[in-house]
Design an enzyme around this catalytic site. Structure first.
Site, short mmCIF file in Angstrom:
data_model
loop_
_atom_site.label_atom_id
_atom_site.label_comp_id
_atom_site.label_asym_id
_atom_site.label_seq_id
_atom_site.Cartn_x
_atom_site.Cartn_y
_atom_site.Cartn_z
CB SER A 160 6.37 -4.50 12.94
OG SER A 160 6.31 -4.41 11.71
CG ASP A 161 2.83 1.37 10.32
OD1 ASP A 161 3.55 0.64 8.71
OD2 ASP A 161 3.89 2.70 10.31
CG HIS A 162 9.75 -3.99 8.98
ND1 HIS A 162 10.85 -3.32 10.08
CD2 HIS A 162 10.44 -3.62 7.77
CE1 HIS A 162 12.16 -3.68 9.20
NE2 HIS A 162 11.82 -3.78 7.96
NE ARG B 53 4.86 0.75 4.65
CZ ARG B 53 4.39 0.49 5.28
NH1 ARG B 53 4.59 0.07 6.33
NH2 ARG B 53 2.71 1.28 5.16
#
Length: 429
Positions: free
Chosen positions: A302-304, A63
């Site tokens: 990463s699931d940032h 995101r």
């Protein structure tokens, strides 16, 4: 710009290359590997002695927009480049999801040359939590690569069934979180002895497996292609394994958080470990690592999810889930490989050629990426694979300093990133 990247260790898992080769770039593409083309004159020569030359990383969940989809947050794009990420998939924003073409087009207008390529996911329903399907055909035409609900899970199975039928008819993909909203409601940690000891509401593994059973059953009925985002349980891995043996059109990724952490890492209510999906037990972590190594899970993401200090300054259950991760993706992939006794090439494949294959299946129009063969886009990074560095959140480029890996020593550090044949990032010495 014409670039000559000299004396580097070229590691390209997609093409089975690992050795010292020079790279020659012109007009945004790789024009030669090894020997220079006839009459090639570089505008700039980069000496990569002691460094690895890698394909640009591809992150399937990050995101990077400002709240409300008001353009891209500069710090997050810098974080991507600092992490060697040259291409990423953008989940729908909860506050202002791209549920109509004008919203998607407005978002894409913010893209600029010299930043990583951004592939947005369109909203599956109007308002994400709604029951009315979006005009998927118009959204696909406007530039989304697949359709998702972000963190707003589909509670109405009939809506999901309709979305699968619609997407299948268009040849489009649904990008889904496998999480039953009712079993997940109110949970802030994974079910188990540790959550009970802390007095936290636990999320059972069945929240994932019930959702997966539903997804696979509807796939059988509709033929829809599905990408599963951020699997988290051993039981979920076994269901995925069976679905792939069956031949269902399904791919999957896992986040660095769930790949490397367990519930006991929460410690004494450390809100940096307040994540979605929650980190689970060692058996789940081990199953995820094995599935990634075997290729049952296609990619590591990463699931940032940037969260500010205020979002974490709350009791654990009330804290905002999420963590910064773009700048850590390469290092955490290398850590997984080192801990699992896998090769560097295996680690890099999970963040380059693996996610590239997912994109190719989901959105063939994206074109080739994730490799460094001749005529490939000149998206790459230079990294020191032999260095160790400490994660110091205040030194990260992201606006969020919240990460469960703070203070950890990690292997490998990106030194420079090239996007479209143009130097886009150099790590300060």
């Amino acid at each position: 710009m014409r670039l000559h990247i000299a004396n580097g260790r070229l590691i390209d898992p997609a093409n089975g290359v690992d050795g010292q080769h020079d790279l020659y770039i012109a007009a945004g593409r790789i024009v030669a590997v090894g020997a220079a083309p006839d009459a090639f004159q570089a505008d700039r020569r980069i000496d990569a002695t002691g460094l690895a030359v890698l394909p640009g990383l591809i992150d399937l969940s990050a995101r990077v927009t400002q709240p409300g989809n008001a353009g891209f947050a500069p710090g997050e794009l810098r974080a991507a480049l600092a992490g060697g990420v040259t291409r990423l998939v953008l989940p729908p924003d909860a506050e202002n999801p791209p549920d109509e073409p004008t919203k998607l087009e407005a978002l894409l207008r913010h893209t600029q040359a010299g930043q990583c390529a951004i592939h947005p996911l369109g909203a599956m329903t109007v308002g994400l939590a709604g029951e009315t399907l979006t005009e998927m055909a118009l959204l696909a035409r406007a530039g989304c690569i697949a359709f998702a609900q972000g963190e707003s899970l589909v509670a109405d199975t009939r809506v999901l069934w309709g979305a699968m039928r619609y997407a299948s008819g268009l040849g489009q993909t649904l990008w889904l979180r496998a999480q039953d909203p009712w079993l997940a409601r109110g949970a802030s940690a994974a079910s188990g002895a540790y959550a009970e000891r802390l007095g936290l509401e636990g999320m059972p593994a069945q929240a994932e497996t019930v959702a997966l059973q539903t997804i696979f059953e509807l796939q059988r009925a509709t033929g829809a292609r599905v990408h599963l985002s951020r699997l988290s349980t051993a039981a979920g891995v076994e269901l995925l394994r069976a679905a792939r043996r069956e031949g269902l059109p399904v791919t999957a990724d896992v986040s660095t958080n769930n790949l490397l952490l367990t519930d006991v890492d929460i410690g004494f209510f450390d809100t940096n470990h307040r994540l979605s999906p929650p980190v689970r037990g060692q058996r789940d972590r081990d199953a995820l690592q094995s599935a990634l190594a075997e290729g049952v899970i296609d990619a590591l993401c990463s699931d940032h999810t940037p969260v500010d200090a205020r979002g974490k300054a709350a009791p654990f259950a009330a804290a905002t889930p999420g963590a910064t991760g773009l700048e850590l993706l390469l290092s955490l992939a290398l850590k997984w490989a080192r801990d699992s006794r896998r090769s560097v090439g295996d680690a890099l494949a999970r963040v380059t050629s693996g996610p590239a294959a997912v994109l190719s299946a989901v959105a063939p129009h994206v074109g080739p990426c994730g490799h460094l063969g001749v005529d490939a886009p000149a998206d790459l990074c230079l990294a020191d694979l032999d260095t160790e560095w400490m994660v110091m959140p205040a030194a990260l480029q992201s606006r969020s300093a919240q990460t469960p890996f703070a203070g950890m020593m990690l292997p490998g550090r990106v030194r420079a990133t090239v996007v479209g044949g143009q130097p886009a990032w150099e790590t300060p010495v």
